[in-house]
Design an enzyme around this catalytic site. Structure first.
Site, PDB file in Angstrom:
ATOM      1  N   LYS A  62       0.808  -1.222   0.000  1.00  0.00           N
ATOM      2  CA  LYS A  62       0.000   0.000   0.000  1.00  0.00           C
ATOM      3  C   LYS A  62       0.842   1.274   0.000  1.00  0.00           C
ATOM      4  O   LYS A  62       0.378   2.334  -0.436  1.00  0.00           O
ATOM      5  CB  LYS A  62      -0.935  -0.005   1.205  1.00  0.00           C
ATOM      6  N   SER A 311       0.687  -9.472  -0.453  1.00  0.00           N
ATOM      7  CA  SER A 311       0.431  -8.032  -0.409  1.00  0.00           C
ATOM      8  C   SER A 311       0.685  -7.394   0.948  1.00  0.00           C
ATOM      9  O   SER A 311       0.872  -6.183   1.029  1.00  0.00           O
ATOM     10  CB  SER A 311      -1.004  -7.742  -0.858  1.00  0.00           C
TER      11      SER A 311
END
Length: 409
Positions: A62, A311
């Site tokens: 992110k 992720s």
């Protein structure tokens, strides 16, 4: 700051945008390793490559999108400060970039965000506001605060600059593992898959891009229909607990992905455990959904050269420990055995000795005389035992059953 879906046909993100983002963020974001994983390859029958975004400074991809968006802010926008809403990883990315840039940041997080993510965000110096039971409610609070304070919005996914930043994952992946033919991507708001699909479509249209959602937030379960209702609720994959995708994100991957797979909670838990055991990687629920999909669909993926972006790795230590224990119980590598035994000296010692002679490791023992046993002459014994594998567990249980009344809980 609504997360409602408004679809347009305007191309939003280009390969050039992503290439420029990669150059722009190169000094503040980690170029994470891309590694092959023989253990997972043997397990799945596919050639598995991992993109280790869990090794970012904030433990998640992110930060790429946050870094690109914030690098593009004007001096006037930086002076006003930034605001965002996030369940954790984007929050940390914005907080860290704000710290590096010397600007003020307010982060609105749902009330039930894991404590580790809240603490990590505050550690970067951001002002954290806990509000709302979910992402949608937190968005409403953030909208009000943005109007009151005049801050610049850094949306967690529905922003072309954020999508471009996330797409830099794919540029590095192709440079480090050009032989891949499939990428399996977690899908929440859609920023990561939007960026990856844009790169693959432009540079490697032969690479199949597959999205994965968790059951409670499977807005694309009817794919290629683009948006459907979700039931919401608690999920171990809180990083992708988004009820509706962003319109910019949809535009970024429309026509560029092949399918969406949906995984359940137990499959995600098992994938977290498998990554820890086989790949030696700590991965949060959202990041493990790609492997969960591969494990749940062996015929679809067998023989492929698959890239899995891990992720994020921001998982609470207690949740990780409980997840691993639950997986071991389901796999039969930990047994909870309940005995009805005669209440006489030496019985517990005999059972312990037998389990040890079979190669089992006793983890916990609970002995009940007064309330649990059916007779005053008996006692109930609950023993938790660790076994090497499922077959070994069955052997221990079978051998004990020859001598005692025992059942597996």
């Amino acid at each position: 700051m609504s997360d409602d879906l408004t679809v347009t046909s305007v191309p939003i993100v280009t390969l050039q945008d992503i290439e420029e983002a990669h150059e722009r963020i190169s000094t503040t974001v980690v170029r994470t390793p891309t590694v092959s994983c023989p253990a997972l390859s043997r397990l799945t029958g596919a050639d598995i490559t991992l993109k280790l975004e869990n090794l970012q400074a904030i433990g998640s991809f992110k930060e790429r999108g946050a870094a690109n968006k914030m690098a593009l802010l004007t001096p006037e926008e930086r002076a006003r400060g930034v605001i965002t809403v996030s369940a954790g990883n984007h929050a940390q990315g914005v907080a860290r970039q704000a710290s590096l840039l010397g600007i003020s940041a307010t982060i609105v997080m749902p009330r039930f965000t894991p404590a580790t993510k809240v603490a990590a965000t505050e550690a970067w110096g951001a002002n954290v506001v806990l509000a709302g039971d979910d992402f949608a409610q937190a968005c409403e609070v953030a909208e009000d605060l943005q109007k009151q304070e005049g801050r610049c919005l850094v949306h967690p996914f529905n922003d072309p600059a954020v999508i471009a930043g996330q797409g830099t994952v794919a540029l590095e992946l192709l440079q480090d593992a050009p032989e891949i033919d499939t990428v399996v991507v977690p899908v929440g708001g859609g920023g990561l898959i939007g960026g990856i699909a844009t790169v693959m479509s432009a540079l490697r249209p032969d690479v199949e891009v597959i999205g994965v959602q968790v059951e409670a937030y499977a807005s694309l379960a009817g794919f290629p229909q683009e948006d459907g209702p979700t039931r919401g609720g608690a999920t171990i994959a809180e990083g992708i607990a988004v009820t509706r995708l962003g319109d910019h994100c949809l535009n970024a991957f429309r026509g560029k992905i092949s399918r969406i797979l949906v995984v359940n909670e137990l499959q995600v838990e098992s994938a977290i455990t498998t990554l820890a055991e086989k790949a030696k990687q700590v991965c949060e629920g959202a990041g493990a959904t790609g492997l969960a999909a591969v494990l749940a669909n062996p015929d679809l993926f067998k023989g492929r050269k698959i890239a899995l972006p891990l992720s994020g790795g921001n998982i609470n230590a207690r949740i990780l420990a409980n997840t691993i224990l639950r997986s071991l119980l389901r796999d039969g590598r930990i047994l909870r055995l309940i005995f009805q035994i005669p209440d006489r000296p030496g019985t517990l010692a005999d059972i312990s000795a037998r389990i040890g002679s079979y190669g089992g490791n006793i983890i916990e023992v609970s002995h009940h005389r007064l309330f649990a046993s059916p007779s005053v002459q008996t006692a109930e014994l609950v023993v938790m035992v660790e076994a090497r594998d499922t077959a070994h567990a069955h052997q221990i249980e079978t051998d004990l059953a020859r001598h005692y009344i025992v059942r597996r809980d």
